[in-house]
Design an enzyme around this catalytic site. Sequence first.
Site, PDB file in Angstrom:
ATOM      1  N   GLU A 117       0.873  -1.159   0.000  1.00 26.95           N
ATOM      2  CA  GLU A 117       0.000   0.000   0.000  1.00 26.95           C
ATOM      3  C   GLU A 117       0.919   1.220   0.000  1.00 26.95           C
ATOM      4  OE1 GLU A 117      -2.807   0.148   3.270  1.00 26.95           O
ATOM      5  OE2 GLU A 117      -3.502   2.118   2.594  1.00 26.95           O
TER       6      GLU A 117
ATOM      7  N   ARG B 229       5.247 -13.399   9.185  1.00 29.26           N
ATOM      8  CA  ARG B 229       5.894 -12.124   8.940  1.00 29.26           C
ATOM      9  C   ARG B 229       7.236 -12.107   9.656  1.00 29.26           C
ATOM     10  NH1 ARG B 229       2.691  -8.101   9.403  1.00 29.26           N
ATOM     11  NH2 ARG B 229       4.191  -6.515   9.937  1.00 29.26           N
TER      12      ARG B 229
ATOM     13  N   LYS C 191       4.630   0.292  10.446  1.00 24.31           N
ATOM     14  CA  LYS C 191       4.725   1.544   9.703  1.00 24.31           C
ATOM     15  C   LYS C 191       4.330   2.735  10.579  1.00 24.31           C
ATOM     16  CE  LYS C 191       3.518   0.041   5.020  1.00 24.31           C
ATOM     17  NZ  LYS C 191       2.397  -0.026   4.095  1.00 24.31           N
TER      18      LYS C 191
HETATM   19  P1  ATP Z   1      -0.180  -1.734   6.700  1.00 24.42           P
HETATM   20  O1  ATP Z   1      -0.468  -1.857   8.134  1.00 24.42           O
HETATM   21  O2  ATP Z   1      -0.062  -0.344   6.226  1.00 24.42           O
HETATM   22  O3  ATP Z   1      -1.017  -2.611   5.799  1.00 24.42           O
HETATM   23  P2  ATP Z   1       1.931  -3.532   5.957  1.00 24.42           P
HETATM   24  O4  ATP Z   1       3.238  -3.660   6.658  1.00 24.42           O
HETATM   25  O5  ATP Z   1       1.030  -4.691   5.880  1.00 24.42           O
HETATM   26  O6  ATP Z   1       1.296  -2.277   6.610  1.00 24.42           O
HETATM   27  P3  ATP Z   1       1.753  -3.362   3.081  1.00 24.42           P
HETATM   28  O7  ATP Z   1       2.178  -2.249   2.208  1.00 24.42           O
HETATM   29  O8  ATP Z   1       0.325  -3.734   3.080  1.00 24.42           O
HETATM   30  O9  ATP Z   1       2.244  -2.971   4.538  1.00 24.42           O
HETATM   31  O10 ATP Z   1       2.663  -4.623   2.823  1.00 24.42           O
HETATM   32  C1  ATP Z   1       2.987  -5.120   1.563  1.00 24.42           C
HETATM   33  C2  ATP Z   1       3.324  -6.570   1.671  1.00 24.42           C
HETATM   34  O11 ATP Z   1       4.430  -6.779   2.539  1.00 24.42           O
HETATM   35  C3  ATP Z   1       2.163  -7.372   2.209  1.00 24.42           C
HETATM   36  O12 ATP Z   1       1.978  -8.515   1.400  1.00 24.42           O
HETATM   37  C4  ATP Z   1       2.604  -7.745   3.586  1.00 24.42           C
HETATM   38  O13 ATP Z   1       2.077  -8.979   3.961  1.00 24.42           O
HETATM   39  C5  ATP Z   1       4.128  -7.781   3.476  1.00 24.42           C
HETATM   40  N1  ATP Z   1       4.750  -7.485   4.758  1.00 24.42           N
HETATM   41  C6  ATP Z   1       4.552  -6.406   5.532  1.00 24.42           C
HETATM   42  N2  ATP Z   1       5.242  -6.482   6.675  1.00 24.42           N
HETATM   43  C7  ATP Z   1       5.919  -7.654   6.641  1.00 24.42           C
HETATM   44  C8  ATP Z   1       6.805  -8.326   7.533  1.00 24.42           C
HETATM   45  N3  ATP Z   1       7.158  -7.803   8.717  1.00 24.42           N
HETATM   46  N4  ATP Z   1       7.297  -9.526   7.152  1.00 24.42           N
HETATM   47  C9  ATP Z   1       6.975 -10.047   5.963  1.00 24.42           C
HETATM   48  N5  ATP Z   1       6.132  -9.480   5.086  1.00 24.42           N
HETATM   49  C10 ATP Z   1       5.606  -8.295   5.403  1.00 24.42           C
END
Ligand code: ATP
Length: 589
Positions: A46, A291, A301
Site C-alpha cells: 500500500e 511475517r 509503519k
Molecule cells: P499496513 O499496516 O499499512 O497494511 P503492511 O506492513 O502490511 O502495513 P503493506 O504495504 O500492506 O504494509 O505490505 C505489503 C506486503 O508486505 C504485504 O503482502 C505484507 O504482507 C508484506 N509485509 C509487511 N510487513 C511484513 C513483515 N514484517 N514480514 C513479511 N512481510 C511483510
Amino acid sequence: MSADNKNNTAVTPPSNFLRTIIESDLEKGTYQRPGLPQVITRFPPEPNGYLHIGHAKSICLNFGLAQDYSGRCHLRFDDTNPTKEDQEFVDTIKDSVQWLGFSWEQDGVPYLHFASDYFDTLYEMACGLIEAGHAYVDSQSPEEMAANRGSFNKPGVESPYRNRPVAESLDLFKRMRAGEFPDGAHVLRAKIDMASPNMNMRDPVIYRIRHASHHRTGDKWNIYPMYDYTHPISDALEKITHSICTLEFQDHRPFYDWILERLTEKTELSDGRVVGPFLEKPLPHQYEFARLNLTYTITSKRKLLQLVEEKRVSGWDDPRMPTIVGIRRRGYTPESIKLFCERIGVAKADGWIDISTLEGSLRDDLDPKAPRAAAVLRPLKLIIDNYPEGQTERCSAPVHPHYPERGERQFAFSREVWIEQDDFMAEPVKGYRRLYPGNRVRLRCAYIVECTGYDTDANGNVTAVHANYLPDSRSGTETSQNYKVRGTIHWVSATDAVPAEVRLYDRLFAEAMPDSGGKDFLEALNPESLEVVNAYLEPGLANAKPGDIFQFERQGYFVADLVDSQPGKPVFNRAVTLRDSWAKDKKKS
Ligand code: ATP
Ligand code: MG
C-alpha cells in the site's frame, strides 16, 4: 522455528512449504493456461509509507519464487485508501524494489499495476453482485453496524436492510457513487452469514462512501472499495496463481475464496438477463507465511512514522531505521539482504529472528568484497622522536589480504602518526599488549616502536605519546625477524591523513522486543545508538564516492554516506562492527 541458520550458505535456496505447493501445482498443471507462465506472484504494497526489512522478506519471496520457477512477479500498489496514500511513496517503493535487484518487467512488458486501475471493473462487479443477490446496501449507522456484528461467541444480528429489494440497493449504490450521500451514510455489504464463526464472513463491507481525492483517480470517485474486496479481484484480474501474504490474513482467506467463486458464476435474473461470469477459473489461491519479526527493531509503519515525526531519527533514511532506504544508507547491500532472507527461510508460524542474523549476512557479504583501509577513529598523536623531521617513506598494504591480485594501497610513514586513543595506556591494565611506557608494538606494515613517554594537559589528559622506532624492524625485511612483539596497531601518517566525520551507529533499541507486551517502544530507544567522532583516514579514502564500502581494519565495515559524504570531505557510517574482537584479530597479525 530456529531460522538462525548461520551455516546455510547453499546456492540453491532450501525448500519450504511454498515451494512444495508450487511444485505440486506444476506437476498437476493447475495453472496451465495458454500464453501464461504457471507461476505468477505479486508484491502488493500500500503506498502509505516506506518499505522496511519485513517487506524485503516479502519482495525476496515473491520475486524470488517467480524467478526460480520461470514465472513473473507483479508489483501492484494496493491504493484503495485515498487519504493515506501518496505518489512520494509509490516512487520510493519502486526504487526500493529495484535496488534489491528485482524487476517487474518481463520481455519488455512492465507488470506494474495499481488497484485503482481496476476501480471501474470493481464497480461493475459490485453492481453484478447486487443483482445476483450477493450484496446489499446497508443504511445502518456505523454504531448500529458495530453493535450488530456480534462477537467471537455471539452471532451477529442481520441488518434490517439486508433483504431490501435488489433494485433499491442498486439505485442507492449508484447514488453513493454519484456523491449524493455524506461519508458513512450507507455501505455496500456482501451477503454471506451473520452467524458465521469467522467474523470476516459476517456480511463484510465491500464499499464505503469517502469524499476524498485519490492520488491517481483524483475526484472521480466518492466511494472506494475495501481492501478485502479489491485484493482477490486484483489478483484474479492479473492472473496471479499464488497470492502470498502474511499470517494475519489467514482469517480473510474464506472471503477471498467466496468473492472469487461468486464472480465466476453466471446468474440468470428474473427478467431474463444474465450477469456474470466476471472471472474464469483457475482462480488464484492465497497462502500465508510468518511475517518477519526482528529483535531490536520495530517494523510497524505507524511506529516508524512516529519516530520520524517526533524527530527521534533524522528521517526515513536515517541509517538506524529498518527501512530499505535506511539500511541502504547504513551500508547494507542488496546481496546481504537476499542472503539474510535465504537464511531465515519461510515459516508457517510466527517467530523472532535475532538481528545478529542480519548483521552476520552483511559481514559475510562484505568480507570478500570490501577493500581494506586504515582509519583512526579517536585519534591520539604518536611522535617518533628518533625519526628524522621532514622525512617520509612509502608504505603499502594489500587492498584485500585474500586477493593479492587486487593490488596494494599506498600511504606515507613519517615522524608523526595518528593512533587510536584506545591503543595507548599510561598505566596499562593486566594483559594489555599495546602501547604503554616501555612497551614495544608494531605499527602495521611499518616499524616497531618503543614507547618512551607521553605529554599531558593541565587536567592530566594524554595529548601525545612519544616513542622511538627500530630502524631495522620494517615489515617485510629480513632483519624485522629479529624482533618479537605481542601487539600490532594501525596508524595513519599525519602527513597524508584525511580528516573525516565518522558516525558510529548502533542498534536503535536497547531492548530485544521494544514493542511487545504493550510497552511504550519509545522508552526502549537506545540512547547510544549514534556517536559521531572525528577520524583520520588513510589517503586513498579522500575521494571515496557516496556508497563506497570499506573494511576499516580492526573496526568494522563503513560506507561513505549517501547524503552527506563529498569527495575531499568524506563522511562514513559504520554499517556493522567486525565479528572478531581485537583480542582475536591481534593473534593473526
Ligand atoms: P499496513 O499496516 O499499512 O497494511 P503492511 O506492513 O502490511 O502495513 P503493506 O504495504 O500492506 O504494509 O505490505 C505489503 C506486503 O508486505 C504485504 O503482502 C505484507 O504482507 C508484506 N509485509 C509487511 N510487513 C511484513 C513483515 N514484517 N514480514 C513479511 N512481510 C511483510
Ligand atoms: Mg498491509
